[in-house]
Design a protein around this motif. Sequence first.
Motif, PDB file in Angstrom:
ATOM      1  N   ASP A 232      14.815 -43.269  24.211  1.00  0.00           N
ATOM      2  CA  ASP A 232      15.513 -44.439  24.732  1.00  0.00           C
ATOM      3  C   ASP A 232      14.885 -45.754  24.287  1.00  0.00           C
ATOM      4  O   ASP A 232      15.575 -46.683  23.921  1.00  0.00           O
ATOM      5  N   THR A 233      13.574 -45.824  24.370  1.00  0.00           N
ATOM      6  CA  THR A 233      12.916 -47.114  24.177  1.00  0.00           C
ATOM      7  C   THR A 233      12.619 -47.405  22.714  1.00  0.00           C
ATOM      8  O   THR A 233      12.420 -48.557  22.349  1.00  0.00           O
ATOM      9  N   GLY A 234      12.588 -46.384  21.884  1.00  0.00           N
ATOM     10  CA  GLY A 234      12.270 -46.591  20.470  1.00  0.00           C
ATOM     11  C   GLY A 234      10.824 -46.965  20.243  1.00  0.00           C
ATOM     12  O   GLY A 234      10.454 -47.439  19.184  1.00  0.00           O
ATOM     13  N   LYS A 235      10.004 -46.846  21.264  1.00  0.00           N
ATOM     14  CA  LYS A 235       8.570 -47.084  21.071  1.00  0.00           C
ATOM     15  C   LYS A 235       7.789 -46.115  21.941  1.00  0.00           C
ATOM     16  O   LYS A 235       8.360 -45.433  22.787  1.00  0.00           O
ATOM     17  N   ALA A 236       6.489 -46.052  21.725  1.00  0.00           N
ATOM     18  CA  ALA A 236       5.654 -45.150  22.497  1.00  0.00           C
ATOM     19  C   ALA A 236       5.707 -45.543  23.971  1.00  0.00           C
ATOM     20  O   ALA A 236       5.822 -46.714  24.305  1.00  0.00           O
ATOM     21  N   VAL A 237       5.648 -44.552  24.857  1.00  0.00           N
ATOM     22  CA  VAL A 237       5.714 -44.838  26.296  1.00  0.00           C
ATOM     23  C   VAL A 237       4.476 -44.304  27.008  1.00  0.00           C
ATOM     24  O   VAL A 237       3.688 -43.549  26.430  1.00  0.00           O
ATOM     25  N   GLN A 238       4.343 -44.713  28.255  1.00  0.00           N
ATOM     26  CA  GLN A 238       3.218 -44.298  29.109  1.00  0.00           C
ATOM     27  C   GLN A 238       1.878 -44.580  28.461  1.00  0.00           C
ATOM     28  O   GLN A 238       0.917 -43.854  28.666  1.00  0.00           O
ATOM     29  N   LYS A 239       1.840 -45.639  27.692  1.00  0.00           N
ATOM     30  CA  LYS A 239       0.593 -45.920  26.999  1.00  0.00           C
ATOM     31  C   LYS A 239      -0.290 -46.882  27.781  1.00  0.00           C
ATOM     32  O   LYS A 239      -1.497 -46.899  27.601  1.00  0.00           O
ATOM     33  N   ASP A 240       0.312 -47.732  28.615  1.00  0.00           N
ATOM     34  CA  ASP A 240      -0.498 -48.716  29.329  1.00  0.00           C
ATOM     35  C   ASP A 240      -1.576 -48.039  30.173  1.00  0.00           C
ATOM     36  O   ASP A 240      -2.745 -48.398  30.120  1.00  0.00           O
ATOM     37  N   ARG A 241      -1.166 -47.029  30.935  1.00  0.00           N
ATOM     38  CA  ARG A 241      -2.140 -46.372  31.805  1.00  0.00           C
ATOM     39  C   ARG A 241      -3.225 -45.694  30.964  1.00  0.00           C
ATOM     40  O   ARG A 241      -4.413 -45.820  31.241  1.00  0.00           O
ATOM     41  N   ALA A 242      -2.770 -45.022  29.908  1.00  0.00           N
ATOM     42  CA  ALA A 242      -3.726 -44.330  29.037  1.00  0.00           C
ATOM     43  C   ALA A 242      -4.748 -45.289  28.436  1.00  0.00           C
ATOM     44  O   ALA A 242      -5.890 -44.927  28.185  1.00  0.00           O
ATOM     45  N   ARG A 243      -4.326 -46.526  28.198  1.00  0.00           N
ATOM     46  CA  ARG A 243      -5.209 -47.511  27.576  1.00  0.00           C
ATOM     47  C   ARG A 243      -6.043 -48.286  28.588  1.00  0.00           C
ATOM     48  O   ARG A 243      -6.745 -49.217  28.214  1.00  0.00           O
ATOM     49  N   GLY A 244      -5.886 -47.958  29.859  1.00  0.00           N
ATOM     50  CA  GLY A 244      -6.631 -48.708  30.874  1.00  0.00           C
ATOM     51  C   GLY A 244      -6.084 -50.106  31.073  1.00  0.00           C
ATOM     52  O   GLY A 244      -6.772 -50.998  31.556  1.00  0.00           O
ATOM     53  N   LYS A 245      -4.827 -50.299  30.689  1.00  0.00           N
ATOM     54  CA  LYS A 245      -4.218 -51.616  30.886  1.00  0.00           C
ATOM     55  C   LYS A 245      -3.609 -51.691  32.275  1.00  0.00           C
ATOM     56  O   LYS A 245      -3.170 -50.692  32.834  1.00  0.00           O
TER      57      LYS A 245
END
Lengths: 294, 294
Positions: A232-245
């Motif tokens: 749907d988004t055309g970009k990577a998802v659920q990355k903020d949490r993984a990155r500690g953001k």
Amino acid sequence: MTIERRLKETAERVNIALDALLPKAEGPEARLTSAIRYSALDGGKRLRPFFTLEAGALFDADEAALLRAAVAIECVHTYSLIHDDLPCMDDDDLRRGRPTLHREFDEVTALLAGDALLTFAFEILADPATHRDPQMRCLLVSGLARAAGPLGMVAGQAADMAGADIGSDLIAVTRMNRLKTGCLINFAVDAGATIGVASEAERTALSRYAHDVGLAFQMVDDLLDAEGVVRDTGKAVQKDRARGKVNFVTVMGVEATRERVGMLASQAKRHLSLFGPRATTLTDAVDFIVQRRY
Amino acid sequence: MTIERRLKETAERVNIALDALLPKAEGPEARLTSAIRYSALDGGKRLRPFFTLEAGALFDADEAALLRAAVAIECVHTYSLIHDDLPCMDDDDLRRGRPTLHREFDEVTALLAGDALLTFAFEILADPATHRDPQMRCLLVSGLARAAGPLGMVAGQAADMAGADIGSDLIAVTRMNRLKTGCLINFAVDAGATIGVASEAERTALSRYAHDVGLAFQMVDDLLDAEGVVRDTGKAVQKDRARGKVNFVTVMGVEATRERVGMLASQAKRHLSLFGPRATTLTDAVDFIVQRRY
């Protein structure tokens, strides 16, 4: 006309204008200008240009001027995405369903294409073709530079990369998002009001609208990041949490964020009441933004 | 006054103006603004500001306007050095005898500080404090954007990184240097002429001067890279050849490059003959540039 159709038509106009304005070189510079075009003509939603064009339309502002300002703003938005995706920043491989610029070309070319797009935005605005009045062109240059500069968007990108170091409460996250995406969305709306020579009251109303829409937009982004799928988004998802953001969802959770989006959406529409039915497109855009799946 | 002393005085004025104009934030943005200041206030030669101020002085142009334009140009020059030093570009550890920005801070901060300085340059120029006439401010914004943009300095950086791929003959190397450093030096001189409302003939003479000085400056840089020592230059040396980059010395050799520098220097001075003794400082600057050891 439905809002989806209106957005699509705007996007097409913006794509045509971008294609006409962006440099196209042969010889040694061809790789750089191809890279610029790969990112700038990649079929984004063109939401910021839409805001400029629709805000200006409230005042029957000159369409050619609005379109050039809209293109300049989209150049700055595109540059910010290119630099955000770089390995030292978010190190993303996907953007709008395609390889990010540094994956499709290389890191040097991506860095320089971003630099070039930022610079080119100011060339567009200062050009007499944008507006016959140089005072107006200066206002646009100043406004864009402030929105995108060291106390605006760039400060937001720095805060975003600092992650939890900036604090993980709602105030810190709101502030970071105001800077990172809010400033440029605000300027996109304000550019339309400026070219349209809006009254103080009209500008204030539009600025409040932009503020609420900008925050709601970002919250939806964070919800999509938490819940979304790449398709749907055309970009990577659920990355903020993984990155500690930190983002709105990591701070407030999904439910509270959704609630807040609803509140901001109603509030954003109310700010436009002084324009009456003329502002229908801008109020419809709020619903589109909060319901979007990408 | 000797040229060395004149350059030193100019550098001090520029440093004071930079210090006053550059943003200084507390809280979450402090790291970004500290990084900007680390690079922008690092004691460079301030050669581009010198050109703007001295070219403007030929026409008794307003000094405050010249100084703000000079600072904006130095911001763009500093941004270009920061991005050039990044790991994906030249990956340099030293600049002006100190750690490069990404070594002293980190890569993200260096990327963003460069972005911020570029943006801020346009904020300075478009500000009414630069010149009361908005038409003049627009001319400066346009000129800087063109000199630094996708068909100017950025194109030169891209060509430089492409190394021998751009061709290793004198024409290709000259062209790359015209773009990479010549465009901005040219604009530095032209900004002074623009603010001074120079005649067409005067502008042409200054533009030819800037062209020759710019090339001579770059050839001296290449000679210093080939022969120099870190102690003198404050940056890594003999790296172009190691990186497979082409420059004037790799293409022509040391002797022919030295000869060409001498020719360009005489030619540059001759272009200024129409200004008579008023242009003494600008002609003296040529000797300083070709004799410099750093």
